[in-house]
Design an enzyme around this catalytic site. Structure first.
Site, mmCIF file in Angstrom:
data_model
loop_
_atom_site.group_PDB
_atom_site.id
_atom_site.type_symbol
_atom_site.label_atom_id
_atom_site.label_comp_id
_atom_site.label_asym_id
_atom_site.label_seq_id
_atom_site.Cartn_x
_atom_site.Cartn_y
_atom_site.Cartn_z
ATOM 1 N N ILE A 46 -8.606 2.421 0.404
ATOM 2 C CA ILE A 46 -9.667 3.383 0.717
ATOM 3 C C ILE A 46 -11.056 2.801 0.483
ATOM 4 O O ILE A 46 -12.038 3.293 1.032
ATOM 5 C CB ILE A 46 -9.492 4.690 -0.087
ATOM 6 N N GLU A 47 -11.143 1.749 -0.325
ATOM 7 C CA GLU A 47 -12.444 1.131 -0.576
ATOM 8 C C GLU A 47 -12.908 0.294 0.615
ATOM 9 O O GLU A 47 -14.044 0.398 1.058
ATOM 10 C CB GLU A 47 -12.370 0.240 -1.827
ATOM 11 N N SER A 48 -12.020 -0.567 1.125
ATOM 12 C CA SER A 48 -12.448 -1.564 2.111
ATOM 13 C C SER A 48 -11.510 -1.713 3.294
ATOM 14 O O SER A 48 -11.754 -2.554 4.161
ATOM 15 C CB SER A 48 -12.560 -2.926 1.423
#
Length: 510
Positions: A149-151
């Site tokens: 979900i971050e990158s």
């Protein structure tokens, strides 16, 4: 001791409050649908960055990440089945089920199936790196899903706020956790070092909250916003403070649970991991001289794109190993070839690849000392014990000449670095006799041949240094070989310079 601990926690709180998102107030409007739309746009921007960079193109065609028609029918799961499947994951971090979480699950498993299949392919390369770092700090291994979900597992990802890398570190946080960030290097994009820093940060957050949902939320918006939400609600759980969190963070924990569920249950969801062009086996070479990735790519015939994917931390394709040792990751099958051709690689087109950043070193016209047409350019490798006066006397030139040719302002020299020296063409040959090894001095014309052209790689053994090794213990493994033999063959003068993971070349005895 208690005072020191309190001071540390206070400092930690103040530091991370300064990098948190904007404050929220009591009038914040909470709408899960708007939160979800914001998350969806952010993910699509990460995936578009993938496509524009050309790093990942699973279909090999244009618009492979077009999300307009990326909706397919998946197996139907009832609410009870979702609850059962989440419980069956048997994770240390609670995988809560509610309508908000279900919306994010359907987003990943229905609306973004192609992208999830690509991330499944990438996970085979990156998850072992994440798990190793998490295990080092004693953290739940399911935190490996955070970079989803971050990158979207893109090491080159840069957010609108300036966060960078797989774990999306902000500049200040990256520096706090000892990540090197300068004109040449951004270790926020180094998978191994950023994973270690992220695991360290997550452990520090857990020491504050002792609740993994709050830790995950704080990783997104900073402890300052979490503490304010706790103070305003009087509650100490993520779902208890949900309505007082920034919009992005309200979608962050549900997205994490959904990503964990989707990646863990991809077979039930009929998702097929895409084949990604990243090598299954890699190894690391320690570099102690300035090196351009194009030098490696052209000599070893490795696509430059592959080298960039394996070494995303080098922003300019340059490994600036002038004063410290840096790493170069290569596909395992190229390690031996690099060791054999290392001298040729370092010298290959150096004036082409470094002239833009070292113009005074490679452009004769910019030097103060004139070079006549009858002079030959030589390259001398500085040895331990050398000084600039001694070298000047050896080649019958002045100290001022050497400083001018090499753009040196001080007399301090570093062993292992190369100096450019110009000598008369008719006397160039005699200077080579002063050198102990064949490769200490070279003409400006660089070839790709190894120093021992008559020896094939089959005549060598390549040994990886392990903990506790020294030249004596290594030599004992190979009858007829001495520690001095190994040092000379590998150009090593300091017997205490061995490093774990270093590759040594050893000549076979008949």
């Amino acid at each position: 001791m208690k005072f020191v601990l309190t001071a540390f926690i206070l400092t930690f709180y103040l530091l991370f409050s300064s990098v948190a998102q904007n404050d929220i107030d009591d009038t914040t409007f909470v709408n899960p649908e708007l939160d979800f739309q914001d998350f969806s746009r952010n993910l699509d921007s990460m995936l578009l960055l993938w496509y524009v960079q050309g790093s990942v193109n699973p279909a090999g065609k244009e618009n492979s990440f077009d999300t307009a028609n990326d909706t397919v029918i998946m197996p139907f799961f009832s609410q009870d089945m979702y609850i059962e499947q989440l419980a069956r994951m048997n994770t240390y971090i609670e995988m809560t089920y509610n309508e908000i979480v279900q919306k994010y699950i359907e987003f990943y498993s229905i609306k973004r199936r192609k992208q999830v299949e690509v991330m499944l392919g990438l996970s085979e390369y990156y998850f072992p790196v994440f798990e190793q770092a998490l295990d080092k700090y004693g953290l739940p291994l399911e935190l490996k899903y955070l970079p989803i979900i971050e990158s979207a597992l893109n090491p080159h990802a840069i957010s609108r706020a300036g966060a960078s890398g797989l774990w999306q570190f902000m500049y200040t946080t990256g520096k706090l956790y000892k990540l090197n960030i300068n004109s040449f290097i951004d270790e926020r994009q180094d998978p191994m070092k950023s994973s270690d820093a992220a695991a360290h940060y997550l452990r520090d957050l857990y020491d504050i909250y002792h609740d993994w949902h709050l830790v995950i939320a704080a990783y997104n918006c900073g402890p300052g916003n979490i503490n304010k939400a706790i103070k305003r609600t009087g509650k100490t759980t993520y779902w208890g403070i949900y309505n007082r969190l920034p919009r992005e963070t309200r979608g962050y924990v549900p997205a994490y649970i959904a990503a964990s569920y989707t990646m863990s249950n991809y077979k039930d969801l009929k998702l097929i991991p895409r084949k990604i062009e990243l090598p299954a086996a890699t190894d690391t070479i320690l570099i102690n001289h300035e090196l351009h990735l194009m030098q490696v790519a052209e000599v070893l015939q490795i696509p430059i794109e592959k080298l960039r994917e394996l070494n995303p931390q080098y922003k300019k394709d340059i490994i600036p190993a002038n004063y410290n040792t840096l790493s170069l990751m290569l596909p395992a099958e190229y390690i031996t070839q690099f060791i054999i051709l290392k001298d040729s690689i370092f010298n290959y087109k150096d004036s082409v690849f470094f002239s833009s950043i070292r113009p005074s070193q490679y452009d004769i016209q910019n030097n103060n000392s004139k070079v006549s047409s009858g002079e030959v350019r030589l390259s001398y490798t500085i040895k331990s014990g050398d000084n600039i006066g001694k070298i000047a006397n050896r080649f019958n030139v002045t100290i001022a000449d050497i400083k001018s040719w090499n753009n040196i302002k001080k007399n301090r020299l570093i062993a292992g670095k190369k100096l450019i020296i110009y000598v008369a063409e008719d006397s160039a040959g005699k200077y080579k006799k002063h050198l102990k090894t064949k490769n200490k001095i070279e003409s400006q014309v660089i070839t790709n041949k190894h120093e021992d052209e008559t020896t094939t790689k089959d005549d060598y053994i390549y040994y990886t240094v392990k903990s506790g090794d020294n030249f004596y213990t290594i030599a004992k493994m190979y009858p007829g070989i001495t520690g001095d033999d190994i040092m000379k063959l590998n150009g090593i003068t300091n017997a205490k310079s061995l490093q774990i993971g270093q590759k040594l070349k050893i000549r076979k005895k008949e």
